[in-house]
Design a protein around this motif. Structure first.
Motif, short mmCIF file in Angstrom:
data_model
loop_
_atom_site.label_atom_id
_atom_site.label_comp_id
_atom_site.label_asym_id
_atom_site.label_seq_id
_atom_site.Cartn_x
_atom_site.Cartn_y
_atom_site.Cartn_z
N GLY A 146 44.68 37.40 20.34
CA GLY A 146 46.02 37.75 20.79
C GLY A 146 47.10 37.62 19.73
N GLN A 147 46.81 36.90 18.66
CA GLN A 147 47.80 36.75 17.59
C GLN A 147 48.01 38.05 16.82
OE1 GLN A 147 47.57 33.20 15.13
NE2 GLN A 147 46.38 32.15 16.70
N HIS A 148 47.04 38.97 16.93
CA HIS A 148 47.09 40.19 16.14
C HIS A 148 47.33 41.43 17.00
CE1 HIS A 148 45.70 37.79 12.77
NE2 HIS A 148 44.75 37.32 13.54
N LEU A 149 47.66 41.22 18.27
CA LEU A 149 47.93 42.33 19.18
C LEU A 149 49.42 42.44 19.47
CD1 LEU A 149 44.98 41.83 21.71
CD2 LEU A 149 45.10 43.42 19.78
N THR A 150 49.82 43.64 19.86
CA THR A 150 51.24 43.90 20.14
C THR A 150 51.63 43.31 21.48
OG1 THR A 150 51.11 45.98 18.90
CG2 THR A 150 52.97 45.71 20.41
N PRO A 151 52.72 42.56 21.54
CA PRO A 151 53.17 41.98 22.81
C PRO A 151 53.54 43.04 23.84
CG PRO A 151 54.24 40.89 20.95
CD PRO A 151 53.55 42.11 20.40
N ILE A 152 53.42 42.70 25.09
CA ILE A 152 53.80 43.58 26.19
C ILE A 152 55.31 43.75 26.20
CG2 ILE A 152 53.87 43.74 28.72
CD1 ILE A 152 51.19 42.08 28.60
N LYS A 153 55.77 44.99 26.31
CA LYS A 153 57.20 45.26 26.24
C LYS A 153 57.92 44.87 27.53
CE LYS A 153 56.99 49.01 22.84
NZ LYS A 153 57.32 50.43 22.56
N ASP A 154 57.35 45.22 28.67
CA ASP A 154 57.98 44.95 29.95
C ASP A 154 57.13 43.94 30.71
OD1 ASP A 154 59.19 44.94 32.42
OD2 ASP A 154 59.47 47.11 32.52
N VAL A 155 57.44 42.68 30.54
CA VAL A 155 56.64 41.61 31.14
C VAL A 155 56.66 41.71 32.66
CG1 VAL A 155 56.50 39.11 31.46
CG2 VAL A 155 56.94 40.06 29.18
N ASP A 156 57.79 42.03 33.25
CA ASP A 156 57.91 42.05 34.70
C ASP A 156 56.99 43.08 35.35
OD1 ASP A 156 59.79 40.04 34.64
OD2 ASP A 156 61.51 41.41 34.63
N ARG A 157 56.76 44.19 34.68
CA ARG A 157 55.96 45.27 35.27
C ARG A 157 54.49 45.21 34.87
NH1 ARG A 157 58.79 49.41 37.55
NH2 ARG A 157 57.09 50.88 37.14
N PHE A 158 54.12 44.23 34.08
CA PHE A 158 52.73 44.12 33.66
C PHE A 158 51.85 43.67 34.83
CE2 PHE A 158 49.31 41.31 32.05
CZ PHE A 158 48.52 42.30 31.49
N VAL A 159 50.70 44.34 35.02
CA VAL A 159 49.77 44.00 36.09
C VAL A 159 48.38 43.78 35.50
CG1 VAL A 159 51.04 45.25 37.87
CG2 VAL A 159 49.30 46.44 36.55
N PRO A 160 47.55 43.01 36.19
CA PRO A 160 46.20 42.74 35.69
C PRO A 160 45.35 44.01 35.58
CG PRO A 160 46.80 41.20 37.44
CD PRO A 160 47.84 42.28 37.43
N ASN A 161 44.30 43.92 34.78
CA ASN A 161 43.38 45.03 34.59
C ASN A 161 42.18 44.84 35.51
OD1 ASN A 161 42.17 47.32 33.59
ND2 ASN A 161 41.34 46.29 31.78
N TYR A 162 42.34 45.21 36.78
CA TYR A 162 41.27 45.00 37.76
C TYR A 162 40.09 45.95 37.53
CZ TYR A 162 44.65 42.29 40.49
OH TYR A 162 45.56 41.36 40.93
N LEU A 163 40.36 47.17 37.11
CA LEU A 163 39.37 48.23 36.89
C LEU A 163 38.79 48.82 38.18
CD1 LEU A 163 37.30 47.21 33.73
CD2 LEU A 163 39.17 48.85 33.92
N ARG A 164 39.13 48.26 39.30
CA ARG A 164 38.75 48.87 40.58
C ARG A 164 39.80 48.48 41.60
NH1 ARG A 164 33.58 45.34 42.89
NH2 ARG A 164 34.60 43.31 42.83
N LEU A 165 39.85 49.20 42.69
CA LEU A 165 40.84 48.92 43.72
C LEU A 165 40.53 47.61 44.42
CD1 LEU A 165 41.17 52.42 45.43
CD2 LEU A 165 42.54 51.49 43.56
N THR A 166 41.57 46.87 44.73
CA THR A 166 41.39 45.72 45.62
C THR A 166 41.09 46.26 47.02
OG1 THR A 166 43.72 45.65 46.24
CG2 THR A 166 43.06 44.38 44.30
N GLN A 167 40.56 45.42 47.89
CA GLN A 167 40.26 45.85 49.26
C GLN A 167 41.53 46.33 49.96
OE1 GLN A 167 38.22 42.96 51.65
NE2 GLN A 167 38.35 44.17 53.50
N ALA A 168 42.62 45.61 49.75
CA ALA A 168 43.88 45.99 50.40
C ALA A 168 44.34 47.37 49.92
CB ALA A 168 44.95 44.94 50.11
N GLU A 169 44.22 47.63 48.62
CA GLU A 169 44.65 48.92 48.09
C GLU A 169 43.74 50.04 48.57
OE1 GLU A 169 46.10 50.92 43.87
OE2 GLU A 169 45.15 48.95 43.89
N ALA A 170 42.42 49.78 48.60
CA ALA A 170 41.49 50.79 49.08
C ALA A 170 41.80 51.15 50.53
CB ALA A 170 40.06 50.29 48.95
N GLU A 171 42.09 50.14 51.36
CA GLU A 171 42.41 50.39 52.76
C GLU A 171 43.73 51.14 52.88
OE1 GLU A 171 42.34 46.55 54.55
OE2 GLU A 171 40.14 46.43 54.58
#
Length: 240
Positions: free
Chosen positions: A198-223
């Motif tokens: 992480g020391q060599h990666l670019t920081p996230i510009k908009d921290v508030d809008r950052f979301v996890p990288n789930y890679l699939r829908l949560t059950q709630a989202e799928a429903e």
């Protein structure tokens, strides 16, 4: 640079604090999965061990998935809160890339895998370049046979890490190239590695809008999408 690294994307709760490339302190707890209850106290204990205050930090690095839905949410939410409150850089690292970084062999192909049940995996293929894992096949939630078929096309030895042992027979019948034997510790994410990457990666510009990288829908989202098929594909999280 003083960095706090956080990983609760799978069973272990792991935190580390680094100053540049020096690991000052690290804590890993595997005997429970009460990450929401223990994460902040363990961070406080970690900083105390390193004789640091939260305001001494420069950057937060978090393993942002894929992995356990709950674990990822806890780590990312905590990292975002600390970054916003303390005005720190926030960097997200792939949980799979962190595993791939365990292989210290230049040019090696590494396939970290997390069992996603029902013959599905979270997986990606990485090549180690200058000691850093570079994605060759992007992280995905995929059928394990389809993933192995894609890996087979490279016709090279591959280091399979993580939950690969769950699919060992399928791996050895699909991949003709010999796969190196590995030590068990290579299957465990190293939280200090998250901090180093992480020391060599670019920081996230908009921290508030950052979301996890789930890679699939949560059950709630799928429903939700099943009930609202005409809606667009924006984040379900933002809709509520």
């Amino acid at each position: 640079m003083k960095v706090l690294a956080i990983d609760t994307s799978n069973r272990p709760l792991s935190v580390a604090v680094l100053e540049d490339e020096t690991v000052l302190a690290t804590i890993t707890v595997t005997v429970h999965q009460k990450h929401a209850e223990y994460l902040l106290p363990e961070i406080e204990r970690l900083l105390g061990m390193a004789e640091l205050k939260p305001t001494d930090l420069d950057r937060i690095v978090v393993a942002a998935g894929p992995g356990s839905y709950t674990g990822i949410r806890i780590a990312v939410t905590t990292a975002k809160a600390l970054a916003s409150t303390l005005d720190l850089d926030l960097v997200a690292v792939s949980s799979l890339a962190t595993l791939a970084a365990n292989v210290p062999v230049e040019g090696a192909l590494v396939a970290p895998m997390f069992d996603a049940r029902n013959q599905n995996v979270f997986a990606g293929l990485y090549r180690i370049q200058a000691g850093v894992p570079v994605a060759v096949i992007p992280d995905a939630h995929t059928d394990v046979t389809a993933f192995l078929t894609a890996v087979k096309e490279y016709a090279e030895p591959v280091w399979f890490l993580g939950d690969a042992s769950h699919f060992s027979e399928l791996i050895h019948t699909t991949i003709s190239a010999a796969t190196p034997a590995i030590s068990a510790w290579l299957n465990l994410p190293q939280v200090a590695t998250i901090g180093l990457l992480g020391q060599h990666l670019t920081p996230i510009k908009d921290v508030d809008r950052f979301v996890p990288n789930y890679l699939r829908l949560t059950q709630a989202e799928a429903e939700w999408r099943a009930k609202n098929p005409k809606e667009d594909n924006q984040s379900y999280v933002e809709k509520i």
